[in-house]
Design a protein around this motif. Structure first.
Motif, PDB file in Angstrom:
ATOM      1  N   HIS A  59       0.821  -1.206   0.000  1.00  0.00           N
ATOM      2  CA  HIS A  59       0.000   0.000   0.000  1.00  0.00           C
ATOM      3  C   HIS A  59       0.858   1.261   0.000  1.00  0.00           C
ATOM      4  N   ASP A  60       0.212   2.363  -0.344  1.00  0.00           N
ATOM      5  CA  ASP A  60       0.865   3.664  -0.208  1.00  0.00           C
ATOM      6  C   ASP A  60       1.133   3.917   1.270  1.00  0.00           C
ATOM      7  N   LEU A  61       2.211   4.620   1.553  1.00  0.00           N
ATOM      8  CA  LEU A  61       2.585   4.908   2.933  1.00  0.00           C
ATOM      9  C   LEU A  61       2.000   6.246   3.377  1.00  0.00           C
ATOM     10  N   ASN A  62       1.681   6.321   4.668  1.00  0.00           N
ATOM     11  CA  ASN A  62       1.226   7.587   5.244  1.00  0.00           C
ATOM     12  C   ASN A  62       2.241   8.051   6.283  1.00  0.00           C
ATOM     13  N   THR A  63       1.969   9.175   6.899  1.00  0.00           N
ATOM     14  CA  THR A  63       2.907   9.769   7.851  1.00  0.00           C
ATOM     15  C   THR A  63       3.211   8.837   9.016  1.00  0.00           C
ATOM     16  N   ALA A  64       2.210   8.131   9.515  1.00  0.00           N
ATOM     17  CA  ALA A  64       2.435   7.195  10.631  1.00  0.00           C
ATOM     18  C   ALA A  64       3.358   6.057  10.206  1.00  0.00           C
ATOM     19  N   ASN A  65       3.200   5.556   8.983  1.00  0.00           N
ATOM     20  CA  ASN A  65       4.092   4.505   8.483  1.00  0.00           C
ATOM     21  C   ASN A  65       5.537   4.981   8.462  1.00  0.00           C
ATOM     22  N   TYR A  66       5.733   6.201   7.970  1.00  0.00           N
ATOM     23  CA  TYR A  66       7.083   6.766   7.936  1.00  0.00           C
ATOM     24  C   TYR A  66       7.642   6.928   9.350  1.00  0.00           C
ATOM     25  N   LEU A  67       6.824   7.440  10.246  1.00  0.00           N
ATOM     26  CA  LEU A  67       7.278   7.662  11.620  1.00  0.00           C
ATOM     27  C   LEU A  67       7.787   6.365  12.236  1.00  0.00           C
ATOM     28  N   PHE A  68       6.967   5.321  12.184  1.00  0.00           N
ATOM     29  CA  PHE A  68       7.364   4.064  12.820  1.00  0.00           C
ATOM     30  C   PHE A  68       8.520   3.392  12.095  1.00  0.00           C
ATOM     31  N   ALA A  69       8.546   3.471  10.780  1.00  0.00           N
ATOM     32  CA  ALA A  69       9.666   2.886  10.030  1.00  0.00           C
ATOM     33  C   ALA A  69      10.962   3.636  10.329  1.00  0.00           C
ATOM     34  N   ASN A  70      10.897   4.965  10.407  1.00  0.00           N
ATOM     35  CA  ASN A  70      12.101   5.759  10.714  1.00  0.00           C
ATOM     36  C   ASN A  70      12.569   5.511  12.137  1.00  0.00           C
ATOM     37  N   LEU A  71      11.639   5.389  13.083  1.00  0.00           N
ATOM     38  CA  LEU A  71      12.016   5.059  14.463  1.00  0.00           C
ATOM     39  C   LEU A  71      12.679   3.687  14.518  1.00  0.00           C
ATOM     40  N   MET A  72      12.061   2.699  13.867  1.00  0.00           N
ATOM     41  CA  MET A  72      12.620   1.349  13.845  1.00  0.00           C
ATOM     42  C   MET A  72      14.002   1.347  13.193  1.00  0.00           C
ATOM     43  N   GLY A  73      14.118   2.040  12.068  1.00  0.00           N
ATOM     44  CA  GLY A  73      15.402   2.105  11.380  1.00  0.00           C
ATOM     45  C   GLY A  73      16.480   2.733  12.238  1.00  0.00           C
ATOM     46  N   SER A  74      16.131   3.777  12.967  1.00  0.00           N
ATOM     47  CA  SER A  74      17.093   4.454  13.839  1.00  0.00           C
ATOM     48  C   SER A  74      17.543   3.555  14.981  1.00  0.00           C
ATOM     49  N   VAL A  75      16.602   2.862  15.610  1.00  0.00           N
ATOM     50  CA  VAL A  75      16.941   1.969  16.722  1.00  0.00           C
ATOM     51  C   VAL A  75      17.794   0.803  16.237  1.00  0.00           C
ATOM     52  N   ILE A  76      17.426   0.223  15.109  1.00  0.00           N
ATOM     53  CA  ILE A  76      18.198  -0.906  14.584  1.00  0.00           C
ATOM     54  C   ILE A  76      19.590  -0.449  14.149  1.00  0.00           C
ATOM     55  N   PHE A  77      19.690   0.764  13.610  1.00  0.00           N
ATOM     56  CA  PHE A  77      20.993   1.312  13.237  1.00  0.00           C
ATOM     57  C   PHE A  77      21.915   1.377  14.459  1.00  0.00           C
ATOM     58  N   VAL A  78      21.409   1.933  15.560  1.00  0.00           N
ATOM     59  CA  VAL A  78      22.209   2.044  16.784  1.00  0.00           C
ATOM     60  C   VAL A  78      22.509   0.658  17.358  1.00  0.00           C
ATOM     61  N   TRP A  79      21.526  -0.229  17.371  1.00  0.00           N
ATOM     62  CA  TRP A  79      21.710  -1.597  17.869  1.00  0.00           C
ATOM     63  C   TRP A  79      22.771  -2.325  17.035  1.00  0.00           C
ATOM     64  N   SER A  80      22.768  -2.102  15.733  1.00  0.00           N
ATOM     65  CA  SER A  80      23.773  -2.717  14.856  1.00  0.00           C
ATOM     66  C   SER A  80      25.168  -2.216  15.184  1.00  0.00           C
ATOM     67  N   LEU A  81      25.293  -0.913  15.385  1.00  0.00           N
ATOM     68  CA  LEU A  81      26.594  -0.356  15.748  1.00  0.00           C
ATOM     69  C   LEU A  81      27.101  -0.949  17.060  1.00  0.00           C
ATOM     70  N   LEU A  82      26.212  -1.110  18.023  1.00  0.00           N
ATOM     71  CA  LEU A  82      26.607  -1.713  19.300  1.00  0.00           C
ATOM     72  C   LEU A  82      27.152  -3.122  19.086  1.00  0.00           C
TER      73      LEU A  82
END
Length: 145
Positions: free
Chosen positions: A52-75
């Motif tokens: 489906h097309d993405l909305n603002t909430a989809n972006y918010l949660f995907a960006n939050l998840m991406g940020s957390v996983i990025f930091v977790w990966s670095l750790l």
């Protein structure tokens, strides 16, 4: 049973994989590019399900998840150990569960490619480890009754 050194290599490889795969999820702009590529692949290969097309909430949660996983990966890259490998395995099993849930509810079967890697790394990071003699790393053991 695998050696502790080999186990650390698996944890580090899974961290690098996560870093590369989730990097585009960190910003809305890179997420746009990634999602358009995934949608194109979904249609090109005629995967079952929908994207489906993405909305603002989809972006918010995907960006939050991406940020957390990025930091977790670095750790996990900088401080590779058995505990983070075990915790990452748990996270991967949870990701598999929710990816399968999304697939069962009509999301593109393209997600199953990602599920395969999540499950593979989860299993690899759940293998028993033979400790190196010189290791001072704490061991996770069940609490005694």
């Amino acid at each position: 049973m695998i050696s502790e050194t080999r186990y650390h290599g698996i944890v580090k490889a899974s961290a690098w994989f996560d870093l590369l795969v989730t990097l585009p999820f960190i910003t809305p702009w890179t997420m746009d590019i990634l999602y358009s590529i995934l949608r194109h692949q979904h249609h090109y290969w005629q995967f079952a399900g929908q994207m489906h097309d993405l909305n603002t909430a989809n972006y918010l949660f995907a960006n939050l998840m991406g940020s957390v996983i990025f930091v977790w990966s670095l750790l996990r890259i900088l401080r590779t150990d058995i505990v983070t490998g075990r915790l990452d395995a748990v996270a991967r099993y949870l990701f598999c569960l929710w990816q399968l849930y999304a697939w069962q509810h009509g999301f593109s079967s393209l997600i199953l490619i990602f599920t395969f890697f999540e499950l593979s790394f989860g299993i690899a990071q759940s293998l028993p480890v033979r400790r190196n003699a010189s290791s001072s790393e704490p061991v996770l053991r069940p609490a005694s009754a």
